[in-house]
Write a protein that holds these residues in place. Structure first.
Motif, PDB file in Angstrom:
ATOM      1  N   LEU A  24       0.803  -1.217   0.000  1.00  0.00           N
ATOM      2  CA  LEU A  24       0.000   0.000   0.000  1.00  0.00           C
ATOM      3  C   LEU A  24       0.840   1.273   0.000  1.00  0.00           C
ATOM      4  O   LEU A  24       0.438   2.288  -0.555  1.00  0.00           O
ATOM      5  N   CYS A  25       1.998   1.237   0.658  1.00  0.00           N
ATOM      6  CA  CYS A  25       2.882   2.400   0.777  1.00  0.00           C
ATOM      7  C   CYS A  25       4.311   1.956   0.535  1.00  0.00           C
ATOM      8  O   CYS A  25       4.696   0.866   0.939  1.00  0.00           O
ATOM      9  N   ALA A  26       5.085   2.812  -0.092  1.00  0.00           N
ATOM     10  CA  ALA A  26       6.521   2.579  -0.270  1.00  0.00           C
ATOM     11  C   ALA A  26       7.238   3.780   0.307  1.00  0.00           C
ATOM     12  O   ALA A  26       7.066   4.900  -0.180  1.00  0.00           O
ATOM     13  N   GLY A  27       8.010   3.571   1.352  1.00  0.00           N
ATOM     14  CA  GLY A  27       8.643   4.695   2.036  1.00  0.00           C
ATOM     15  C   GLY A  27       7.574   5.610   2.591  1.00  0.00           C
ATOM     16  O   GLY A  27       6.713   5.181   3.346  1.00  0.00           O
ATOM     17  N   GLU A  28       7.593   6.856   2.195  1.00  0.00           N
ATOM     18  CA  GLU A  28       6.597   7.829   2.663  1.00  0.00           C
ATOM     19  C   GLU A  28       5.524   8.095   1.613  1.00  0.00           C
ATOM     20  O   GLU A  28       4.755   9.039   1.736  1.00  0.00           O
ATOM     21  N   THR A  29       5.455   7.260   0.582  1.00  0.00           N
ATOM     22  CA  THR A  29       4.530   7.486  -0.515  1.00  0.00           C
ATOM     23  C   THR A  29       3.379   6.499  -0.484  1.00  0.00           C
ATOM     24  O   THR A  29       3.590   5.288  -0.463  1.00  0.00           O
ATOM     25  N   VAL A  30       2.154   7.027  -0.472  1.00  0.00           N
ATOM     26  CA  VAL A  30       0.971   6.192  -0.606  1.00  0.00           C
ATOM     27  C   VAL A  30       0.836   5.864  -2.084  1.00  0.00           C
ATOM     28  O   VAL A  30       0.824   6.761  -2.928  1.00  0.00           O
ATOM     29  N   LEU A  31       0.757   4.584  -2.411  1.00  0.00           N
ATOM     30  CA  LEU A  31       0.727   4.170  -3.807  1.00  0.00           C
ATOM     31  C   LEU A  31      -0.663   4.360  -4.405  1.00  0.00           C
ATOM     32  O   LEU A  31      -1.672   4.155  -3.735  1.00  0.00           O
ATOM     33  N   ARG A  32      -0.700   4.718  -5.672  1.00  0.00           N
ATOM     34  CA  ARG A  32      -1.970   4.922  -6.374  1.00  0.00           C
ATOM     35  C   ARG A  32      -2.744   3.609  -6.477  1.00  0.00           C
ATOM     36  O   ARG A  32      -3.962   3.584  -6.386  1.00  0.00           O
ATOM     37  N   GLU A  33      -2.033   2.520  -6.680  1.00  0.00           N
ATOM     38  CA  GLU A  33      -2.666   1.202  -6.712  1.00  0.00           C
ATOM     39  C   GLU A  33      -1.811   0.240  -5.916  1.00  0.00           C
ATOM     40  O   GLU A  33      -0.604   0.433  -5.772  1.00  0.00           O
TER      41      GLU A  33
END
Length: 192
Positions: free
Chosen positions: A89-98
């Motif tokens: 769902l998230c990579a590092g501090e980024t919420v993934l679009r999908e």
């Protein structure tokens, strides 16, 4: 007041004696924890009360290339004897679009006593796991590992009451309502 701190579910944000729990947070024992992914905000309390700490959810999702070594947050979707399937769902501090598919293999659950790992005792469907990308895998899924003290289950619901459980050791979580303990491969509670 905005903050550059990004919280994920289960992150400890502060002491309940110093802040009031606001939207996107919950209080467990003496601490306030995040229940959403998003930036942490502190606002003045009403009528001179304690400052309110909140997590603003709904952060804009972004396209992100996931790389080996990235720390990700993932939801467990299926647990089998040799692996657990997850949605990243998230990579590092980024919420993934999908959500991206990933797996945690039995040998990647913990660093010691690998031959004694029981996947059903480590993860359950619905758990939110903090993991590290160990390999880009194949075209369908990333390979993840939880073989470090700061990696593992960060958020889980109790089977007995549906309450959010508290980690009591690296291998158990406890329901605050019923007191029932359930096995998990827990991440260290104060890991960031």
């Amino acid at each position: 007041m905005a903050s550059t701190q990004l919280a994920c579910p289960g992150d400890r944000l502060g002491r309940a004696s110093e802040f009031t729990s606001g939207p996107g947070t919950y209080t467990r024992g003496p601490h306030i924890f995040a229940s959403l992914v998003g930036p942490v905000l502190q606002q003045e309390g009403a009528e001179g009360g304690l400052p309110v700490i909140t997590v603003r959810g709904g952060r804009n999702a972004q396209d992100q290339v996931i790389e080996v070594g990235d720390v990700v947050m993932a939801r467990v979707t299926r647990v089998r004897a040799l692996l657990a399937s997850v949605e990243i769902l998230c990579a590092g501090e980024t919420v993934l679009r999908e959500a991206y598919n990933g797996i945690i293999k039995k040998e990647d659950v913990r660093a010691t006593e690998v031959d004694r790992v029981d996947m059903g005792q480590s993860f359950r469907p619905g758990d939110i796991v903090r993991a590290r990308v160990s390999s880009l895998g194949d075209a369908r899924q990333y390979y993840l590992t939880t073989a470090a003290p700061d990696l593992g289950v960060r958020w889980a619901k109790s089977d007995a009451s549906g309450a959010i459980m508290v980690p009591v050791s690296w291998q158990e979580m406890q329901c605050p309502v019923t007191g029932v303990r359930e096995p998990r491969k827990c991440a260290r509670p104060d890991a960031s």
